[in-house]
Design a protein around this motif. Sequence first.
Motif, PDB file in Angstrom:
ATOM      1  N   VAL A   6       1.150  -1.195  -0.095  1.00  0.00           N
ATOM      2  CA  VAL A   6      -0.090  -0.093   0.027  1.00  0.00           C
ATOM      3  C   VAL A   6       0.916   1.293  -0.094  1.00  0.00           C
ATOM      4  O   VAL A   6       0.509   2.151  -0.771  1.00  0.00           O
ATOM      5  N   LEU A  15      -7.406   4.400  -2.410  1.00  0.00           N
ATOM      6  CA  LEU A  15      -6.848   3.098  -2.820  1.00  0.00           C
ATOM      7  C   LEU A  15      -6.942   2.428  -1.584  1.00  0.00           C
ATOM      8  O   LEU A  15      -7.553   1.191  -1.658  1.00  0.00           O
ATOM      9  N   GLU A  16      -6.607   2.958  -0.406  1.00  0.00           N
ATOM     10  CA  GLU A  16      -6.635   1.855   0.909  1.00  0.00           C
ATOM     11  C   GLU A  16      -8.066   1.591   0.920  1.00  0.00           C
ATOM     12  O   GLU A  16      -8.304   0.593   1.750  1.00  0.00           O
ATOM     13  N   ALA A  73      -3.634  -3.961  -6.420  1.00  0.00           N
ATOM     14  CA  ALA A  73      -3.419  -2.812  -5.961  1.00  0.00           C
ATOM     15  C   ALA A  73      -2.977  -1.957  -7.210  1.00  0.00           C
ATOM     16  O   ALA A  73      -3.331  -0.482  -7.519  1.00  0.00           O
TER      17      ALA A  73
END
Length: 500
Positions: free
Chosen positions: A143, A158-159, A188
């Motif tokens: 991440v 995104l997270e 991701a």
Amino acid sequence: MERGAAVKAAEALAASASALVASLRAEESPGSGTADPLRQSADDFLDGLAQVSRIDAQVAAVRIHLAGRYVGAAEALLGPPVSPEEHTAQEMSIVAEVSCALTVSERNGSALLGEAHRLRSVLPLTLAALELGAISWQHARVVVDETLNLDPAAAAALEAHFLDPDDPNPARGCPAGEMTPGRFRAKARTWRERHHPDSIEQRHTKGVADRRVEYCPDRDGMAWISAYLPADQASGIWARTTADARALQGPTEIRTLSQLRADVLAGLLLAADLHTDGTTDGAGELAGAGAGCAGRVPSPKAQVLVTVPVFALMGLTEEPATLDGYGPIPPSMARRLIADGAESFHRVLIDPRDGAPLEIGRTSYRITKALRQWLRLRDAKCPFPGCSNQSLDNDADHVLAWADGGTTGISNLGHPCRRHHRLRHTSAWTPTQPTQNEPPGWNSPAGRHYQSEHPDWEPPHWPEKQPELLSNGVESDLLDCGDPAHQPGQPDGRDFPDDR
């Protein structure tokens, strides 16, 4: 987290680990009275490994907090720098102190402090998941890596996509912590490419300018050659070397597929440089030279799928396309591959509503080939948990054997690589029933279920200014086309008849 609290947290984790070790030692002593002690021990050992993994993640979270707190304390002790030079000196001193305390290189110490800063200041969901042991330290680093150069809002999105179950658009398939870090990185990165605030065309232009070949000597008289290339070129090279290598396999060939790939690539490059006049004729000459080095065995044509949002193909949007085995590519690259009529690349259009595949041009292939391509679209890779083997090399496998009444349809087929296909037939690992949209999961010999990944399709972007063609009935044509094999009165084209 106070200094005392941080130390107490580390001591508590150490105590948990010690207690786990003590319990394992006690289990090894005789006198355990269960109906099936061996099965109970095996289950306990697996549970112990999972618990150790969670403890490792929690230890990593404590390390992050300690590192971040130390930086704050050290900067307060040193006072504000009066010049850029003093600021640099203070940073070097802090990095050196942490590196010595951890017995790591200053490069690794600096990386740890940078990761701690990002996790504590920009990525709270990731740090919280690490504290709970829901993800590993390797997942957290993914991440951190994939949110570099993103603004805080994009990083938070995104997270949240992967770690917040209440997110409006949560990731489908396996939770992040149940994927291997390598597979999580691929997911991701794909999401980052789709949602990056900067156009993929702009970033690709910079990447093309940075293309290069690198040479790195290694041990035992070996060396590495690596090339940073546009994705279509790299995928074409990989597909060509794989196809040539597979063509050379046979009962008398003792080289492995990896060795054959290396030999084919070396032959393609070196033979083209050995002409008497010292010149080459480009790609055609390379192909001829490679064929000579490969024993003049005809090469099967590699098939690389290019999944293109309908409007991106029309040039109305600039969202990424997807190159099978690689991931998101600029739409200009996809349009070029299709417009040039490259025989190894096959276009795949996707539904503007949900991102699912619309069609793959079944009219130009026999049913067996079309079915394989549907499998490649559904699974993208070997569906065994953690396997990254791309779909081009994989086998089509009946989940319910044909002899036991299984059908040759998309909902009864898996797409495992050779290794996991063999594992399925030589061990107690068994795949579960797939669906048209999801690959099979797997049940282990220990009775545990592991979920497979599947491509995380998203609806394509609609053009901001919808052209006249969308108001003249083309929209309904796009939305109604579906699978071209599915005609009124016909069975579902995705469940093909037996292809024995």
